[in-house]
Design a protein around this motif. Structure first.
Motif, PDB file in Angstrom:
ATOM      1  N   ARG A 183       0.500  -1.318  -0.354  1.00 13.91           N
ATOM      2  CA  ARG A 183       0.248   0.094   0.313  1.00 13.91           C
ATOM      3  C   ARG A 183       0.626   1.217   0.135  1.00 13.91           C
ATOM      4  O   ARG A 183       0.807   1.957  -0.634  1.00 13.91           O
ATOM      5  CB  ARG A 183      -0.819  -0.051   1.035  1.00 13.91           C
ATOM      6  CG  ARG A 183      -2.087   1.639   1.254  1.00 13.91           C
ATOM      7  CD  ARG A 183      -3.270   0.379   1.650  1.00 13.91           C
ATOM      8  NE  ARG A 183      -2.998   0.989   3.292  1.00 13.91           N
ATOM      9  CZ  ARG A 183      -2.711   0.402   4.449  1.00 13.91           C
ATOM     10  NH1 ARG A 183      -2.774  -1.105   4.171  1.00 13.91           N
ATOM     11  NH2 ARG A 183      -2.264   0.327   5.617  1.00 13.91           N
ATOM     12  N   ILE A 184       2.170   1.544   0.621  1.00 15.86           N
ATOM     13  CA  ILE A 184       2.710   2.758   1.074  1.00 15.86           C
ATOM     14  C   ILE A 184       3.310   2.961  -0.695  1.00 15.86           C
ATOM     15  O   ILE A 184       3.279   3.661  -1.367  1.00 15.86           O
ATOM     16  CB  ILE A 184       3.805   2.880   1.931  1.00 15.86           C
ATOM     17  CG1 ILE A 184       3.356   2.113   3.550  1.00 15.86           C
ATOM     18  CG2 ILE A 184       4.865   3.423   1.809  1.00 15.86           C
ATOM     19  CD1 ILE A 184       4.865   1.461   4.244  1.00 15.86           C
ATOM     20  N   GLN A 189       4.115   5.805  -5.462  1.00 20.40           N
ATOM     21  CA  GLN A 189       4.127   5.778  -7.310  1.00 20.40           C
ATOM     22  C   GLN A 189       2.970   6.495  -7.939  1.00 20.40           C
ATOM     23  O   GLN A 189       3.728   7.595  -8.295  1.00 20.40           O
ATOM     24  CB  GLN A 189       4.113   3.904  -7.586  1.00 20.40           C
ATOM     25  CG  GLN A 189       4.300   4.301  -8.919  1.00 20.40           C
ATOM     26  CD  GLN A 189       4.102   2.786  -9.403  1.00 20.40           C
ATOM     27  OE1 GLN A 189       4.234   1.709  -9.621  1.00 20.40           O
ATOM     28  NE2 GLN A 189       3.182   2.122 -10.771  1.00 20.40           N
ATOM     29  N   ARG A 190       1.682   6.515  -7.145  1.00 22.29           N
ATOM     30  CA  ARG A 190       0.498   7.371  -7.306  1.00 22.29           C
ATOM     31  C   ARG A 190       1.079   8.800  -7.522  1.00 22.29           C
ATOM     32  O   ARG A 190       1.102   9.678  -8.248  1.00 22.29           O
ATOM     33  CB  ARG A 190      -0.705   7.073  -6.892  1.00 22.29           C
ATOM     34  CG  ARG A 190      -1.266   8.000  -7.503  1.00 22.29           C
ATOM     35  CD  ARG A 190      -3.827   7.899  -6.905  1.00 22.29           C
ATOM     36  NE  ARG A 190      -2.909   7.117  -5.556  1.00 22.29           N
ATOM     37  CZ  ARG A 190      -3.521   8.309  -4.294  1.00 22.29           C
ATOM     38  NH1 ARG A 190      -3.150   9.901  -5.170  1.00 22.29           N
ATOM     39  NH2 ARG A 190      -3.356   8.018  -3.006  1.00 22.29           N
ATOM     40  N   ILE A 191       1.607   9.396  -6.135  1.00 21.48           N
ATOM     41  CA  ILE A 191       1.698  10.607  -5.637  1.00 21.48           C
ATOM     42  C   ILE A 191       2.600  10.631  -6.806  1.00 21.48           C
ATOM     43  O   ILE A 191       3.648  11.635  -6.901  1.00 21.48           O
ATOM     44  CB  ILE A 191       2.067  10.958  -4.589  1.00 21.48           C
ATOM     45  CG1 ILE A 191       0.632  10.108  -3.560  1.00 21.48           C
ATOM     46  CG2 ILE A 191       2.097  12.230  -3.645  1.00 21.48           C
ATOM     47  CD1 ILE A 191       0.442  10.557  -2.177  1.00 21.48           C
ATOM     48  N   MET A 192       4.308  10.417  -6.127  1.00 20.89           N
ATOM     49  CA  MET A 192       5.110  10.555  -6.674  1.00 20.89           C
ATOM     50  C   MET A 192       5.329  10.722  -8.564  1.00 20.89           C
ATOM     51  O   MET A 192       6.286  11.585  -9.173  1.00 20.89           O
ATOM     52  CB  MET A 192       6.634   9.891  -6.741  1.00 20.89           C
ATOM     53  CG  MET A 192       7.067  10.328  -4.724  1.00 20.89           C
ATOM     54  SD  MET A 192       8.428   9.530  -4.116  1.00 20.89           S
ATOM     55  CE  MET A 192       8.557   9.594  -2.418  1.00 20.89           C
ATOM     56  N   GLY A 193       4.697   9.626  -8.663  1.00 28.12           N
ATOM     57  CA  GLY A 193       4.409  10.090 -11.056  1.00 28.12           C
ATOM     58  C   GLY A 193       4.209  11.117 -10.953  1.00 28.12           C
ATOM     59  O   GLY A 193       3.936  11.677 -12.009  1.00 28.12           O
ATOM     60  N   GLY A 194       2.926  11.788 -10.351  1.00 26.88           N
ATOM     61  CA  GLY A 194       3.050  12.910 -10.608  1.00 26.88           C
ATOM     62  C   GLY A 194       3.389  14.175 -10.284  1.00 26.88           C
ATOM     63  O   GLY A 194       3.676  15.393 -10.683  1.00 26.88           O
ATOM     64  N   LYS A 195       4.406  14.623  -8.729  1.00 33.42           N
ATOM     65  CA  LYS A 195       4.257  15.881  -8.126  1.00 33.42           C
ATOM     66  C   LYS A 195       6.046  14.960  -8.557  1.00 33.42           C
ATOM     67  O   LYS A 195       7.169  16.233  -8.282  1.00 33.42           O
ATOM     68  CB  LYS A 195       4.403  15.943  -6.845  1.00 33.42           C
ATOM     69  CG  LYS A 195       3.274  15.828  -6.498  1.00 33.42           C
ATOM     70  CD  LYS A 195       2.688  16.274  -5.161  1.00 33.42           C
ATOM     71  CE  LYS A 195       1.427  16.682  -4.880  1.00 33.42           C
ATOM     72  NZ  LYS A 195       1.042  17.334  -3.692  1.00 33.42           N
ATOM     73  N   ALA A 201      -1.924   6.866   2.718  1.00 38.46           N
ATOM     74  CA  ALA A 201      -1.566   5.083   3.004  1.00 38.46           C
ATOM     75  C   ALA A 201      -2.237   5.189   4.057  1.00 38.46           C
ATOM     76  O   ALA A 201      -2.411   3.366   3.751  1.00 38.46           O
ATOM     77  CB  ALA A 201       0.110   4.244   2.744  1.00 38.46           C
ATOM     78  N   GLY A 202      -2.696   6.056   4.406  1.00 36.76           N
ATOM     79  CA  GLY A 202      -3.081   5.676   6.486  1.00 36.76           C
ATOM     80  C   GLY A 202      -2.002   4.577   6.368  1.00 36.76           C
ATOM     81  O   GLY A 202      -2.721   3.663   7.493  1.00 36.76           O
TER      82      GLY A 202
END
Length: 202
Positions: free
Chosen positions: A16-17, A22-28, A42-43
């Motif tokens: 999950r982490i 991957q989703r956040i760093m793929g964008g920023k 990720a909670g």
């Protein structure tokens, strides 16, 4: 809780982490994102992070290894397992590249493009991971090109490995240009060049 259950839960938290990163760093990007942002999304409590990763660099390395593992599995399905002539499979692969690695939010699917130039100079372990991953992609492409020559669906003038490397570099560059010009013309030109190199019908 049984040991097996604890292991499964631990594996789920780690996954999950990684998926969230991957989703956040793929964008920023890598440097612009702090661990707190990833862990909050990720909670997962911050104190748990170092149970799974020794440092942010180690997290980045694991992120890339996980990304390339999934990417190569997708390539395997597209290039090795799908039916039809290999040339059509290669076209499908590059069309999927175009669809996934646009200038819009790629949802983590363009991680190598997003992080490549950024982290290669920041982290040796991440640079090495990028090199392993991209080498694997080029190898898959070379194998597909060789298979396409064998089944008569495409033709090349240079060794398959050289063609594969040139095409990968072409599409990697096109992905960067797409983000700069904010339209898909670089992908159109990359596809036209790919067709020429593989001697595919227009």
């Amino acid at each position: 809780m049984s040991p097996a259950t604890a292991i499964n839960e631990s594996s789920d938290v780690r996954a999950r982490i990684l998926a969230t990163g991957q989703r956040i760093m793929g964008g920023k990007g890598f440097s612009a994102v702090g661990l707190n942002e990833v862990l909050t999304a990720a909670g997962v409590p911050k104190g748990s992070f170092y149970h799974y990763f020794g440092s942010k660099d180690a997290f980045g390395e694991a992120l890339l290894e996980d990304y390339f593992e999934d990417y190569l599995a997708d390539m395997d399905r597209t290039l090795r397992q799908a039916g039809g002539p290999v040339a059509a499979r290669l076209e499908n692969y590059f069309q999927a590249w175009r669809d996934n690695q646009s200038f819009h939010d790629c949802q983590g699917k363009c991680l190598a493009v997003k992080l490549g130039a950024e982290v290669a100079d920041l982290s040796e372990v991440m640079r090495a991971s990028l090199r392993r991953g991209t080498t694997g992609i080029i190898r898959y492409l070379a194998e597909a090109i060789q298979a396409g020559v064998a089944d008569g669906s495409l033709s090349v003038d240079e060794p398959a490995a050289d063609v594969a490397q040139s095409l990968y570099q072409l599409w990697l560059g096109a992905s960067v240009m797409v983000k700069i010009v904010r339209n898909t013309e670089p992908f159109d030109k990359a596809m036209a060049t790919t067709r020429q190199v593989l001697k595919l019908p227009a």
